[in-house]
Write an enzyme that holds these catalytic residues in place. Sequence first.
Site, PDB file in Angstrom:
ATOM      1  N   LYS A  13       1.097  -1.099   0.053  1.00 16.94           N
ATOM      2  CA  LYS A  13       0.140  -0.024   0.171  1.00 16.94           C
ATOM      3  C   LYS A  13       0.826   1.234  -0.240  1.00 16.94           C
ATOM      4  O   LYS A  13       0.581   2.054  -0.611  1.00 16.94           O
ATOM      5  CB  LYS A  13      -1.021   0.031   1.172  1.00 16.94           C
ATOM      6  CG  LYS A  13      -1.844  -1.217   1.135  1.00 16.94           C
ATOM      7  CD  LYS A  13      -2.819  -1.050   2.507  1.00 16.94           C
ATOM      8  CE  LYS A  13      -2.243  -1.056   3.790  1.00 16.94           C
ATOM      9  NZ  LYS A  13      -1.590  -2.614   3.995  1.00 16.94           N
ATOM     10  N   ARG A  88      -9.817   1.576   9.538  1.00 19.33           N
ATOM     11  CA  ARG A  88      -9.247   0.272   9.515  1.00 19.33           C
ATOM     12  C   ARG A  88     -10.617  -1.005  10.005  1.00 19.33           C
ATOM     13  O   ARG A  88     -10.469  -2.020   9.963  1.00 19.33           O
ATOM     14  CB  ARG A  88      -8.167  -0.022  10.640  1.00 19.33           C
ATOM     15  CG  ARG A  88      -7.157   0.699  10.315  1.00 19.33           C
ATOM     16  CD  ARG A  88      -5.986   0.649  11.522  1.00 19.33           C
ATOM     17  NE  ARG A  88      -4.787   1.436  11.079  1.00 19.33           N
ATOM     18  CZ  ARG A  88      -3.798   0.952  10.565  1.00 19.33           C
ATOM     19  NH1 ARG A  88      -3.956  -0.317   9.651  1.00 19.33           N
ATOM     20  NH2 ARG A  88      -2.502   1.628  10.393  1.00 19.33           N
ATOM     21  N   ARG A 123      12.660 -10.617   4.603  1.00 20.75           N
ATOM     22  CA  ARG A 123      13.387  -9.591   4.579  1.00 20.75           C
ATOM     23  C   ARG A 123      14.460  -9.735   5.700  1.00 20.75           C
ATOM     24  O   ARG A 123      14.099 -10.531   6.731  1.00 20.75           O
ATOM     25  CB  ARG A 123      12.254  -8.508   4.995  1.00 20.75           C
ATOM     26  CG  ARG A 123      12.710  -7.063   5.065  1.00 20.75           C
ATOM     27  CD  ARG A 123      11.739  -6.163   4.612  1.00 20.75           C
ATOM     28  NE  ARG A 123      10.652  -6.083   5.687  1.00 20.75           N
ATOM     29  CZ  ARG A 123       9.325  -5.383   5.636  1.00 20.75           C
ATOM     30  NH1 ARG A 123       9.187  -4.683   4.694  1.00 20.75           N
ATOM     31  NH2 ARG A 123       8.501  -5.659   6.361  1.00 20.75           N
ATOM     32  N   ARG A 156      13.751  -8.584  11.705  1.00 23.56           N
ATOM     33  CA  ARG A 156      13.202  -7.709  12.433  1.00 23.56           C
ATOM     34  C   ARG A 156      11.877  -8.348  13.291  1.00 23.56           C
ATOM     35  O   ARG A 156      11.335  -9.505  12.570  1.00 23.56           O
ATOM     36  CB  ARG A 156      12.558  -6.398  11.830  1.00 23.56           C
ATOM     37  CG  ARG A 156      13.454  -5.576  11.207  1.00 23.56           C
ATOM     38  CD  ARG A 156      12.749  -4.344  10.883  1.00 23.56           C
ATOM     39  NE  ARG A 156      11.446  -4.678  10.234  1.00 23.56           N
ATOM     40  CZ  ARG A 156      10.637  -3.750   9.749  1.00 23.56           C
ATOM     41  NH1 ARG A 156      10.859  -2.574   9.978  1.00 23.56           N
ATOM     42  NH2 ARG A 156       9.359  -4.006   9.209  1.00 23.56           N
ATOM     43  N   ARG A 167      -0.614 -10.409  12.564  1.00 26.38           N
ATOM     44  CA  ARG A 167      -1.147  -9.171  12.083  1.00 26.38           C
ATOM     45  C   ARG A 167      -2.238  -9.492  10.869  1.00 26.38           C
ATOM     46  O   ARG A 167      -3.191  -8.701  10.792  1.00 26.38           O
ATOM     47  CB  ARG A 167       0.056  -8.501  11.473  1.00 26.38           C
ATOM     48  CG  ARG A 167       0.846  -7.866  12.561  1.00 26.38           C
ATOM     49  CD  ARG A 167       2.051  -7.269  12.113  1.00 26.38           C
ATOM     50  NE  ARG A 167       1.862  -6.109  11.251  1.00 26.38           N
ATOM     51  CZ  ARG A 167       2.772  -5.626  10.051  1.00 26.38           C
ATOM     52  NH1 ARG A 167       4.014  -5.862   9.912  1.00 26.38           N
ATOM     53  NH2 ARG A 167       2.445  -4.347   9.583  1.00 26.38           N
TER      54      ARG A 167
END
Length: 212
Positions: A13, A88, A123, A156, A167
Site C-alpha cells: 500500500k 481500519r 526480509r 526484525r 497481523r
Amino acid sequence: MKLILLGAPGAGKGTQADVLSRRLNIPTISTGNMLRAAISNGTAVGLEAKSYMDKGQLVPDSVIIGIVKERLAEPDCANGFILDGMPRTIPQAEALEANGISFDAVVSLEISDEEIIGRMSGRRVCPKCGATFHVVSNPPKAEGICDVCGEALIIRPDDAPETVQSRLDVYHAQTEPLKDFYARLGNLRAVENAGSIEAVSQAIFKALEIGE
C-alpha cells in the site's frame, strides 16, 4: 481524486500510495502523522487526543475523525488526497461517511497470505546502517552479511512469520470487511498485486481510468 488503499500488511500500500501521489499530484495523508502533527501544533483535537494518550488509552474514532477533517481542509487537499491508515474498521468507515468524508475510489490490493508471509519473513535488515535486503528478490552478496557495512543481518521481530500471521489475522477480522462496505457504495476497485511494482501501478491506473 479522493482515494483509500486497502490491503493486508505487506501488500504494498505504501509503495503504491507514493506512486499515485506523484502521478496525481495529491498528498498521501497518514493518520499517524496527522495525529502527531495535531498534538505538536496544539490544536483543540490534538490536545484532546494527547489527553487520552497520556493516560495510555486509545484515541477514540471521533477524535481521529476530527483530526482528519482538520487536515483535509488544508489547501493541498483541494484536488484530492490518499488517506493512509484509516479506516481500519467498519465503524470508522461509517463515521467518515457520516462526517461527509467520502471517496471517489477504494483500491483493494489483492494478495495471498502465503505471498505476504514469504515477502515479509524473507526480509533482512542491517542493524548498523539500516540497509534492507530480501533472501529471494534482493539477496546480499554474501549470505547474512550487509553489502554496505559488513554487519550481520537480522530478521526484525515484526517480520517473524508468527508475527506476520498474527497481523494478517487482525486484518482479516477487522479491516477486510471494508471491501464489502465499499463494494455496496459502488467505489471498490480490486487489483491483483502480482508481478512488479510497475505492473501493479499500471493495473491501478487502469482500474482508476487514469490515462497516460
